[in-house]
Design an enzyme around this catalytic site. Structure first.
Site: not given
Length: 251
Positions: A155-156
């Site tokens: 996600y990051v």
């Protein structure tokens, strides 16, 4: 009516933060096109906007991770309205909660394709029309990327890629009058409401770590910030704006 007669595209606009943004844009007079993978979700959003505002909301269903979907979104928007003034890249999927070493390539691809690639494809397709309108691009990143939150590697990676892409776009597109910014939100959504009901003690512990002691409202806090950036705040570009009630404080 700061966005009267302007046309906006909101990806993932059928629910959650995206739908809150849609409401804020509609209230300011914008013509809005929403996108997403599930037509039923988009249709329900269309019905809600019609009922609440007596305004038509248009949608284009499709997988934003595919380049042909971005082409379709832009073509249908131009066919209907003849212009694009604002795009909001909100859609994102990921396998949150998995440690980095637990991720498969498929898990990583999910985040990168749904977030970074979908953002890139839509920006590229919309650019000629944003150039004409001296438009606005808003993208979403996350405090999880800035702080390096546990269990959020894919996600990051997508979100930080989006932030980098945004800074380059702000540099390259500024001469055409296009402003490009990123928002890092901490928002109250339907899924967060469900989490609050299921884990009230953990929710309370989480909210106490937020200086303002609440999560952002998708329409009032996030949507209205986007309205500002697309109107009075158009000179702001290349920035990452934290809407986290003070929990994103950093030097």
């Amino acid at each position: 009516m700061r966005l009267k007669d302007k046309t906006a595209i909101v990806t993932g606009g059928g629910k959650g933060i995206g739908f809150g943004i849609v409401q804020a844009l509609v209230e300011e007079g914008a013509q809005v096109v929403i996108t997403g993978r599930t037509e039923e979700t988009l249709k329900k959003a269309q019905e809600k906007i019609k009922e609440k505002y007596d305004q038509e909301l248009f949608y284009v269903a499709g997988d934003g991770a595919k380049e042909e979907t971005a082409k379709k979104i832009v073509e249908e928007t131009i066919s209907k309205f003849g212009k694009i003034n604002l795009i909001v890249n909100n859609a994102q999927a990921s396998k949150s909660g998995l440690k980095l070493i637990e991720h498969s390539k498929e898990d990583f691809d999910l985040a990168i394709n749904s977030g970074l690639y979908s953002t890139f494809f839509l920006m590229k397709e919309a650019f000629p029309y944003l150039k004409e309108s001296k438009g606005t691009v808003i993208k979403f990143a996350s405090g999880a990327g800035i702080s390096g939150k546990d269990g959020q590697s894919s996600y990051v990676a997508a979100k930080e890629g989006i932030r980098g892409l945004s800074r380059v776009a702000a540099t390259e597109w500024g001469e055409f009058g296009i402003n490009v910014n990123v928002i890092c939100p901490l928002a109250m959504t339907e899924s967060l409401e469900a989490w609050k009901e299921e884990y009230p003690e953990l929710y309370e512990k989480t909210i106490q770590a937020v200086p303002m002691k609440r999560f952002a409202d998708p329409k009032e806090d996030i949507g209205k910030t986007i309205v500002f950036l697309a109107s009075d705040g158009h000179y702001i570009t290349g920035e990452t704006i934290s809407l986290q009630g003070g929990s994103g404080l950093r030097p």
